[in-house]
Design a protein around this motif. Structure first.
Motif, PDB file in Angstrom:
ATOM      1  N   ALA A  54     -40.910  56.418 -39.140  1.00  0.00           N
ATOM      2  CA  ALA A  54     -39.759  56.568 -40.033  1.00  0.00           C
ATOM      3  C   ALA A  54     -38.627  57.328 -39.356  1.00  0.00           C
ATOM      4  O   ALA A  54     -37.444  56.975 -39.468  1.00  0.00           O
ATOM      5  CB  ALA A  54     -40.183  57.272 -41.318  1.00  0.00           C
ATOM      6  N   ARG A  59     -35.310  55.994 -41.069  1.00  0.00           N
ATOM      7  CA  ARG A  59     -35.604  55.739 -42.490  1.00  0.00           C
ATOM      8  C   ARG A  59     -36.251  56.995 -43.084  1.00  0.00           C
ATOM      9  O   ARG A  59     -37.446  57.011 -43.411  1.00  0.00           O
ATOM     10  CB  ARG A  59     -36.511  54.520 -42.635  1.00  0.00           C
ATOM     11  N   ILE A  60     -35.479  58.033 -43.224  1.00  0.00           N
ATOM     12  CA  ILE A  60     -35.973  59.312 -43.723  1.00  0.00           C
ATOM     13  C   ILE A  60     -35.754  59.361 -45.234  1.00  0.00           C
ATOM     14  O   ILE A  60     -34.629  59.208 -45.710  1.00  0.00           O
ATOM     15  CB  ILE A  60     -35.255  60.476 -43.024  1.00  0.00           C
ATOM     16  N   ALA A  61     -36.826  59.555 -45.975  1.00  0.00           N
ATOM     17  CA  ALA A  61     -36.749  59.566 -47.439  1.00  0.00           C
ATOM     18  C   ALA A  61     -36.062  60.838 -47.930  1.00  0.00           C
ATOM     19  O   ALA A  61     -35.970  61.843 -47.216  1.00  0.00           O
ATOM     20  CB  ALA A  61     -38.148  59.461 -48.029  1.00  0.00           C
ATOM     21  N   GLN A  62     -35.594  60.773 -49.203  1.00  0.00           N
ATOM     22  CA  GLN A  62     -34.937  61.940 -49.771  1.00  0.00           C
ATOM     23  C   GLN A  62     -35.928  62.923 -50.367  1.00  0.00           C
ATOM     24  O   GLN A  62     -35.603  64.082 -50.611  1.00  0.00           O
ATOM     25  CB  GLN A  62     -33.927  61.531 -50.854  1.00  0.00           C
ATOM     26  N   TYR A  64     -40.443  63.913 -50.549  1.00  0.00           N
ATOM     27  CA  TYR A  64     -41.817  63.670 -50.117  1.00  0.00           C
ATOM     28  C   TYR A  64     -42.763  64.382 -51.083  1.00  0.00           C
ATOM     29  O   TYR A  64     -42.475  65.493 -51.553  1.00  0.00           O
ATOM     30  CB  TYR A  64     -42.062  64.192 -48.695  1.00  0.00           C
ATOM     31  N   GLU A 171     -33.419  61.584 -57.858  1.00  0.00           N
ATOM     32  CA  GLU A 171     -33.163  60.167 -57.597  1.00  0.00           C
ATOM     33  C   GLU A 171     -31.930  59.962 -56.731  1.00  0.00           C
ATOM     34  O   GLU A 171     -31.922  59.093 -55.850  1.00  0.00           O
ATOM     35  CB  GLU A 171     -32.994  59.424 -58.924  1.00  0.00           C
ATOM     36  N   LYS A 178     -32.958  67.512 -48.962  1.00  0.00           N
ATOM     37  CA  LYS A 178     -34.276  66.880 -48.937  1.00  0.00           C
ATOM     38  C   LYS A 178     -35.233  67.720 -49.783  1.00  0.00           C
ATOM     39  O   LYS A 178     -35.153  68.958 -49.794  1.00  0.00           O
ATOM     40  CB  LYS A 178     -34.830  66.777 -47.509  1.00  0.00           C
ATOM     41  N   ARG A 196     -40.034  58.485 -57.383  1.00  0.00           N
ATOM     42  CA  ARG A 196     -38.845  58.855 -56.616  1.00  0.00           C
ATOM     43  C   ARG A 196     -39.202  59.539 -55.292  1.00  0.00           C
ATOM     44  O   ARG A 196     -38.312  60.012 -54.594  1.00  0.00           O
ATOM     45  CB  ARG A 196     -37.957  59.780 -57.448  1.00  0.00           C
ATOM     46  N   CYS A 197     -40.499  59.625 -54.988  1.00  0.00           N
ATOM     47  CA  CYS A 197     -40.953  60.335 -53.791  1.00  0.00           C
ATOM     48  C   CYS A 197     -41.748  59.407 -52.889  1.00  0.00           C
ATOM     49  O   CYS A 197     -42.349  58.422 -53.344  1.00  0.00           O
ATOM     50  CB  CYS A 197     -41.827  61.539 -54.169  1.00  0.00           C
ATOM     51  N   GLN A 198     -41.765  59.745 -51.616  1.00  0.00           N
ATOM     52  CA  GLN A 198     -42.654  59.079 -50.662  1.00  0.00           C
ATOM     53  C   GLN A 198     -43.928  59.915 -50.596  1.00  0.00           C
ATOM     54  O   GLN A 198     -43.897  61.083 -50.177  1.00  0.00           O
ATOM     55  CB  GLN A 198     -41.987  58.978 -49.291  1.00  0.00           C
TER      56      GLN A 198
END
Length: 637
Positions: A54, A59-62, A64, A171, A178, A196-198
């Protein structure tokens, strides 16, 4: 303090930004060997691989969500992830998983003192006011780092209103923010937050991996620890690295720098695994006296009866696994003796016997936990296990009765007599002759004449087991059929299972059975967390009866015909039904008072108030259904 942190960094293969040659103070192993990079994490390869890809792809999620058992590394992973997001050196200016050296912000992040990495314990900050502070602060950019990172530990402890207040920001957070959440109770986190989380499920560390890690730590600490002692620590830690390091730290102090398996067992209050295998052998062989002597000897030297039964259950599981997998699976910290004995028992014991022993041990462990005298309860569990070890299982006994061979394993009943000349074992001869020859033969007539008739099966002088064993088995004969009707086996019909999928249905069942006490308890003292057919999770009010959970389990079994799992949590859940209904009534009253017509009436008649609210549709529906259309009486005039 700086020198101590440098030692920690060296232990984990990282270089501290500051140099100091002063002797470091003692730090517990769980802190000293806490990972500071993803390379230091053990047993979490899937998560590391996902994050590595990632970060490389940008592709870093907002947000975790890290979940797992205690001590598996959730908070540590959150700090490493915060460090990776804000990693910055002269050569690297982007987020990266590879952090060979300490960057500009690494020291402060790992020490939990960075201004842009905010850690919050949700167990002590559960309210909406704490979340409002976060929502108000996210609009401001970070002061020094690349990202402003919020680490919320034990996030499941947040209140319902706090979760709702966080949803919108979670969201659509600003690009510079983060979120990293950690929890041991993922089921208590709302689905709206999870979506809304990885999510990453941190796994328990396998026993052999844990042993290798502890062995490496022992070498770095210049301590001699036996391999079997490390295996005991790995099993006792149940996959938690923090627990394993804490136990190893305690064992080093206990053994004075040298640790063997005997010292480890004494410290942990564990039974000798070899003696547990001997106890298992006595039980499965039906040797009650030897089994009781063995468990008494183990308790006398300091073993906890509960631990002994738990070890018995573990060994039963090991034998069952070895039988089904054609050998002991890899990845378990076992001695050669345990592997050898497990495979030997797997060859000689059936799955039915092992499954029955497992169920009885689970029930016995619960009894020992709640008993005033645990050793006495453990003795009774051992007695039950030993006495049923060589008995047939229920399905085997039923099959034996249907095949008519039950009498071959029982002594002849005095009512049968031995006048047929068949010898002392004439009881078995009678049963077999009834199957082997037609009823019209002389031998069969002579032998079956000694068996009580079907009409006398239920006589008071005979027990149920005698009646079952002595009843003649009908045999079909084409030339001379038996004139008596063939009776069907006396098998009780299966009890109908009632499925209920709502808590309100359970309350309705209590009302239907006129159990007013249970209905009142359900409405006033139960805070529902989750409900599905066969499983209910609740929290109780302070005024709830002490036996409420057991009473719920008993009523559900009686009323539905199925066993239910009842889980009691310390807190959480919705308000009790009575509180919810009262709130609905209050809201209905408030809505009615806001109606213009009602408000005018209340204003006109001073001191008046709304006492009850009933919707017109609720009263007129039944009346309108009773009036037929085009009633002739309507046209009399």
């Amino acid at each position: 303090m700086r020198a101590s942190f440098m030692d920690e960094g060296k232990a984990n293969g990282s270089k501290s930004p500051s140099g100091s040659n002063s002797e470091s103070a003692y730090r517990v192993l769980a802190r000293k060997y806490r990972p500071s990079t993803f390379d230091d994490l053990i047993g979490q390869e899937p998560m590391v691989q996902t994050l590595t890809n990632a970060f490389k792809l940008g592709r870093i999620a907002q947000a975790y969500m890290l979940t797992g058992v205690r001590g598996v590394g959730k908070t540590t992973t959150a700090r490493i992830l915060a460090r990776a997001l804000n990693y910055e050196t002269d050569a690297i200016q982007t987020p990266t998983i590879e952090m060979p050296d300490y960057g500009a912000h690494c020291d402060a992040i790992i020490d939990s003192r960075h201004i842009d990495v905010i850690e919050m314990d949700a167990a002590s900050h559960t309210g909406i006011d704490d979340i409002r502070e976060i929502v108000d602060a996210v609009k401001y950019k970070p002061a020094a780092a690349r990202y402003k990172v919020y680490i919320i530990d034990e996030v499941h402890m947040l209140s319902k209103s706090a979760f709702n207040g966080l949803l919108k920001t979670l969201e659509e957070p600003p690009e510079h923010v983060k979120f990293i959440f950690a929890t041991t109770e993922i089921r208590k986190v709302p689905v709206t937050v999870l979506s809304r989380c990885q999510r990453f499920d941190l796994r328990r560390i396998e026993a052999d991996t844990m042993v290798d890690f502890l062995d490496n730590v022992s070498k770095k600490e210049s301590v001699t620890v036996e391999k079997n002692a490390l295996s005991l620590v790995a099993r006792a830690s149940e996959g938690s690295v923090r627990d394993a390091l804490s136990l190893l730290d305690q064992a080093i102090a206990h053994g004075g720098g040298t640790v063997d398996s005997e010292q480890m067992r004494d410290m942990l209050g564990l039974a000798d695994r070899t003696r547990v295998i001997d106890l298992f052998n006595h039980i499965m062989s039906g040797r009650v006296k030897e089994a009781l002597d063995e468990i008494k000897a183990q308790v006398d030297i300091g073993a906890d009866p509960l631990v002994v039964l738990t070890d018995l259950a573990d060994f039963t599981h090991l034998v069952t696994t070895a039988k089904l997998a054609d050998g002991v699976p890899n990845g378990q910290a076992l001695s050669d003796l345990e592997k050898e004995k497990a495979e030997e028992f797997a060859t000689n014991l059936s799955i039915r016997v092992l499954s029955r022993a497992w169920q009885m041990l689970l029930k016995g462990i619960e009894e020992v936990q709640s008993a005033n005298k645990p050793w006495a309860a453990a003795d009774m569990v051992i007695v039950r296990l030993a006495y049923v070890a060589d008995l047939p299982t229920p399905d085997e006994a039923l099959k034996t009765l249907r095949d008519g061979t039950a009498s071959t394993q029982t002594t002849p009943s005095p009512a049968l007599g031995s006048g047929s000349g068949s010898g002392p074992g004439s009881g078995s001869g009678v049963a077999n002759s009834g199957m082997a020859s037609p009823l019209g033969s002389t031998g069969a007539a002579t032998q079956t004449s000694q068996i009580p008739m079907v009409d006398n099966v239920h006589s008071p002088e005979m027990s149920a087991s005698q009646a079952t064993q002595t009843r003649p088995r009908p045999v079909l004969a084409t030339n001379n059929p038996d004139p008596r009707p063939i009776e069907k086996p006396l098998v009780a019909p299966e009890k109908q299972i009632l499925r209920i999928n709502r808590f309100e249905d359970f309350v309705a069942l209590a009302e239907e059975h006129r159990d007013l006490a249970m209905r009142s308890a359900l409405e006033n003292h139960v805070r529902l967390i989750s409900f599905e057919n066969g499983r209910i999770e609740i929290a109780q009010t302070a005024q709830a009866p002490r036996t409420l959970a057991n009473d719920i389990k008993t009523r559900l079994l009686d009323w539905t015909g199925a066993k239910w799992t009842v889980i009691v949590a310390r807190d959480g859940g919705d308000d009790p039904l009575r509180v919810q209904r009262d709130e609905e009534d209050k809201q209905r009253t408030r809505d009615a008072e806001e109606d213009p017509v009602v408000a005018a009436v209340l204003k006109t008649f001073s001191g008046s108030k709304v006492v009850n609210v009933t919707f017109l549709d609720d009263e007129t529906d039944g009346i309108l259904e009773q009036v037929p259309e085009n009633d002739p009486d309507d046209f009399d005039e």
